[in-house]
Design an enzyme around this catalytic site. Structure first.
Site, mmCIF file in Angstrom:
data_model
loop_
_atom_site.group_PDB
_atom_site.id
_atom_site.type_symbol
_atom_site.label_atom_id
_atom_site.label_comp_id
_atom_site.label_asym_id
_atom_site.label_seq_id
_atom_site.Cartn_x
_atom_site.Cartn_y
_atom_site.Cartn_z
ATOM 1 N N GLY A 78 0.821 -1.215 0.000
ATOM 2 C CA GLY A 78 0.000 0.000 0.000
ATOM 3 C C GLY A 78 0.853 1.262 0.000
ATOM 4 O O GLY A 78 1.961 1.283 0.534
ATOM 5 N N ARG A 142 1.102 -5.598 -5.002
ATOM 6 C CA ARG A 142 1.065 -6.514 -3.861
ATOM 7 C C ARG A 142 1.507 -7.942 -4.206
ATOM 8 O O ARG A 142 1.259 -8.863 -3.443
ATOM 9 C CB ARG A 142 -0.346 -6.540 -3.269
ATOM 10 C CG ARG A 142 -0.752 -5.245 -2.568
ATOM 11 C CD ARG A 142 -1.926 -5.472 -1.633
ATOM 12 N NE ARG A 142 -2.359 -4.249 -0.977
ATOM 13 C CZ ARG A 142 -1.799 -3.747 0.123
ATOM 14 N NH1 ARG A 142 -0.767 -4.352 0.675
ATOM 15 N NH2 ARG A 142 -2.262 -2.640 0.664
ATOM 16 N N ASP A 173 5.445 -7.949 5.753
ATOM 17 C CA ASP A 173 5.526 -9.108 4.854
ATOM 18 C C ASP A 173 6.591 -8.903 3.776
ATOM 19 O O ASP A 173 7.374 -9.811 3.493
ATOM 20 C CB ASP A 173 4.172 -9.356 4.167
ATOM 21 C CG ASP A 173 3.197 -10.038 5.123
ATOM 22 O OD1 ASP A 173 3.667 -10.620 6.124
ATOM 23 O OD2 ASP A 173 1.982 -9.960 4.879
ATOM 24 N N LYS A 199 8.063 0.642 5.667
ATOM 25 C CA LYS A 199 6.957 1.470 5.151
ATOM 26 C C LYS A 199 5.610 0.916 5.597
ATOM 27 O O LYS A 199 5.432 -0.300 5.621
ATOM 28 C CB LYS A 199 7.007 1.446 3.616
ATOM 29 C CG LYS A 199 5.807 2.024 2.940
ATOM 30 C CD LYS A 199 5.143 1.080 1.933
ATOM 31 C CE LYS A 199 4.432 -0.059 2.563
ATOM 32 N NZ LYS A 199 3.516 -0.800 1.676
ATOM 33 N N THR A 200 4.694 1.703 5.980
ATOM 34 C CA THR A 200 3.257 1.423 6.050
ATOM 35 C C THR A 200 2.578 2.483 6.907
ATOM 36 O O THR A 200 3.063 2.813 8.000
ATOM 37 C CB THR A 200 2.878 0.029 6.586
ATOM 38 O OG1 THR A 200 1.451 -0.037 6.637
ATOM 39 C CG2 THR A 200 3.429 -0.317 7.957
ATOM 40 N N ASP A 202 0.033 1.992 8.435
ATOM 41 C CA ASP A 202 -0.593 1.296 9.569
ATOM 42 C C ASP A 202 0.221 1.423 10.863
ATOM 43 O O ASP A 202 -0.307 1.191 11.943
ATOM 44 C CB ASP A 202 -0.772 -0.191 9.245
ATOM 45 C CG ASP A 202 -1.687 -0.414 8.050
ATOM 46 O OD1 ASP A 202 -2.300 0.565 7.588
ATOM 47 O OD2 ASP A 202 -1.776 -1.557 7.581
HETATM 48 P P1 FBP Z 1 0.432 -1.822 3.576
HETATM 49 O O1 FBP Z 1 0.413 -2.620 4.842
HETATM 50 O O2 FBP Z 1 0.792 -2.609 2.391
HETATM 51 O O3 FBP Z 1 1.276 -0.590 3.724
HETATM 52 O O4 FBP Z 1 -1.055 -1.279 3.296
HETATM 53 C C1 FBP Z 1 -1.791 -0.627 4.265
HETATM 54 C C2 FBP Z 1 -3.239 -0.399 3.901
HETATM 55 O O5 FBP Z 1 -3.429 0.960 3.582
HETATM 56 C C3 FBP Z 1 -4.167 -0.838 5.024
HETATM 57 O O6 FBP Z 1 -4.329 0.181 5.984
HETATM 58 C C4 FBP Z 1 -5.436 -1.181 4.280
HETATM 59 O O7 FBP Z 1 -6.207 -2.125 4.980
HETATM 60 C C5 FBP Z 1 -4.920 -1.761 2.998
HETATM 61 O O8 FBP Z 1 -3.646 -1.176 2.769
HETATM 62 C C6 FBP Z 1 -5.822 -1.516 1.809
HETATM 63 O O9 FBP Z 1 -5.311 -2.208 0.728
HETATM 64 P P2 FBP Z 1 -5.585 -1.860 -0.801
HETATM 65 O O10 FBP Z 1 -4.724 -0.703 -1.149
HETATM 66 O O11 FBP Z 1 -5.138 -3.085 -1.518
HETATM 67 O O12 FBP Z 1 -7.023 -1.538 -0.941
#
Ligand code: FBP
Length: 548
Positions: A78, A142, A173, A199-200, A202
């Site tokens: 993400g 992803r 991951d 990175k994230t 979250d």
């Molecule tokens: P990452 O863990 O890959 O950084 O993604 C975080 C996130 O934004 C989460 O908060 C959310 O649940 C998810 O990605 C949404 O995924 P997508 O972009 O595939 O809709």
């Protein structure tokens, strides 16, 4: 490309970075390290990259000359604000060491490496993206980089481009996979180093060595700005309860940080829900009590923050989801043949008594969502479940009951919101712009000193940037063994909200007062120019954690 006035002014911003990285550096190695748990298993799985020392970079008066190096970079998962600055930091770092060094970006995430889809990142391109949000410079994806076949395919293009080091910018991951890749390339003597970057948005990739993942700061500030605006609106009209769901996948770090920033009337922390073994009804009753108490003093308005993963942390719903996953995995065709109007009754009949009762008690829309939208592994995509609507609706039903019993005297009107994508590509705050650039620059030093299987680390980030400490952490150090799809796998431990940690304790000590008083804080938009106390503040989470 037409640019906004802010974009033009922001392009000239020179990110702040650790003093030690500004001139020639030397690498200082610490003691050998161990994984956080399951040492024997991790050591066996990573014979070439286990036990390496922590390293830090310090300035030196000795001049070093560097050979030119070709480096590859991948953005994985993400989007998170600041990714472009990591890339700019790597670029400037390797060019500073030797102007003949080159940087290649793999397009749309790890699949770019496997499918040999890449572009060279030259200074013209890098300059267009400095201090901007998004991952659009090369795109992200992803695809999981985890099989030997993928690693071998990747090596073909790395060799063709004479790439000596690959930087993978990703979450827990992706960094786990970076470590497996580093081990594999070491084991076969491929001559390619692999470096990870945390990175994230979250905020769940952090530990004793990594203070925070980049993007968390900016995303939380964007959400807090908008929640603050909503709070001011709701304190002006005084007629709505706003139910606001916030991204963050499993962990509630984003909801907690936003709560600390805006002081809402209610905030759910999923980790606490699980620890206290709360049911959905317990949660609904608790929110309804807050609504009723505020109504007693004429305040028929308020805000409720909801972490997006909460549904999975309600133990009873977690069990229901597990049974549904198993059941639908083996009965999907049969289920698809049933008329839509009959599907709910069919599920009620087929589940165990306990789960069937819970399923029957859920509102129609949510019950339907639980039987749809499975991901490629057959799991419910909980982020698609509209928890904000579910809770608003159930609280409404509870209050209506209390009204007939004479226990509640107010009016209850709701608005629902979901904030997630709005924050993931925002222009990075000064903190993220500086932190990311420093992470990238540090990665270039890890490469120059021949390291592999390391994550770039920048610490002490609540202090002014010139006092930040740059270095590297062996990724194996963050690993433990966990069950994934029925098998024990080495993975980086995900950081959930620590209920004994300072940020949660601070929130817990204030929430009763925030529930009743209208003590809202309005953080306003991120500021890029101006006094340091306005522009350079780290998150409240980080400040509280650093006071340990
Ligand atoms: P990452 O863990 O890959 O950084 O993604 C975080 C996130 O934004 C989460 O908060 C959310 O649940 C998810 O990605 C949404 O995924 P997508 O972009 O595939 O809709």
């Amino acid at each position: 490309m037409t640019k906004s006035a802010l974009q033009i002014a922001r392009a000239a911003y020179q990110p702040k970075m650790p003093q030690a990285l500004k001139k020639a550096v030397k690498m200082v190695e610490g003691e050998a390290t161990q994984s956080v748990a399951d040492q024997d298993s991790i050591k066996k799985l990573f014979p070439n990259t286990y036990g390496m020392p922590l390293v830090t970079f310090e300035s030196t008066s000795e001049k070093t000359s560097y050979e030119p190096v070709n480096v590859g970079v991948i953005l994985s998962g993400g989007q998170a604000p600041g990714g472009h600055n990591v890339i700019a930091g790597i670029f400037d770092g390797i060019k500073q060491m030797n102007a003949a060094s080159r940087l290649f970006g793999f397009i749309l995430g790890p699949s770019g490496l496997i499918e040999h889809n890449y572009m060279e990142l030259t200074s013209d391109i890098i300059d267009e993206y400095r201090n901007t949000g998004g991952f659009d410079i090369i795109g992200s994806g992803r695809t999981k980089l985890e099989s030997k076949d993928q690693f071998d395919k990747g090596l073909i293009i790395l060799k063709a481009l004479d790439i000596k080091a690959l930087v993978i910018i990703g979450g827990d991951d992706s960094n786990t996979n970076a470590c497996v890749l580093a081990e594999y390339y070491s084991a076969i003597g491929a001559g390619v180093q692999v470096i990870g970057c945390p990175k994230t948005i979250d905020g769940d990739l952090k530990n004793a060595q990594i203070e925070t993942s980049f993007g968390f700061d900016t995303a939380c500030k964007v959400y807090s700005e908008v929640i603050g605006n909503i709070q001011r609106d709701c304190n002006s009209a005084r007629k709505y309860w706003h139910f606001i769901k916030l991204m963050g996948r499993s962990a509630s770090h984003i909801a907690l940080e936003c709560a600390l920033q805006v002081q809402p009337n209610y905030c759910i922390i999923s980790e606490e829900v699980e620890a206290k073994n709360l049911s959905l009804d317990d949660l609904v009753t608790d929110i309804a009590k807050t609504v009723a108490k505020r109504a007693e003093v004429g305040n028929n308005f308020g805000t409720v923050l909801i972490p997006e993963g909460v549904i999975e942390f309600i133990p009873a719903i977690k069990n229901l989801i597990e049974e549904l996953n198993d059941f639908l995995a083996s009965h999907q065709e049969e289920f698809n043949l049933i008329r839509r109007s009959e599907q709910r009754n069919y599920i009620i009949k087929m589940l165990s008594k306990e789960n069937s009762d819970i399923y029957a008690s859920l509102p129609e829309g949510v019950a339907r969502q639980l039987t749809l939208d499975r991901d490629p592994h057959g799991n419910v995509q909980v982020s698609l479940i509209e928890t904000e609507k579910l809770l608003a609706e159930m609280v409404g039903v509870k209050l209506a009951e209390w009204k007939t019993e004479g226990k509640y005297i107010g009016n209850f009107a709701t608005q629902v919101h979901f904030f997630g994508y709005e924050g993931r590509c925002a222009a990075p705050s000064n903190y993220d712009a500086d932190y990311c650039y420093s992470l990238g620059y540090t990665a270039s030093n890890l490469i120059a000193f021949g390291k592999t299987g390391y994550m770039s680390s920048v610490r002490n980030t609540t202090a002014p940037a010139d006092q930040w400490i740059a270095g590297g952490v062996p990724i194996t150090m963050m690993m433990n063994m966990e069950r994934r799809h029925g098998e024990m796998k080495p993975v980086i431990q995900k950081a959930l909200v620590d209920l004994n940690g300072a940020p949660f304790r601070k929130f817990a000590s204030k929430r009763a007062a925030w529930a009743i008083q209208t003590d809202y804080v309005y953080p306003g938009p991120i500021q890029y120019f101006g006094p340091t106390e306005v522009c350079d503040q780290p998150t409240k989470t980080l400040v509280l954690e650093s006071k340990k």
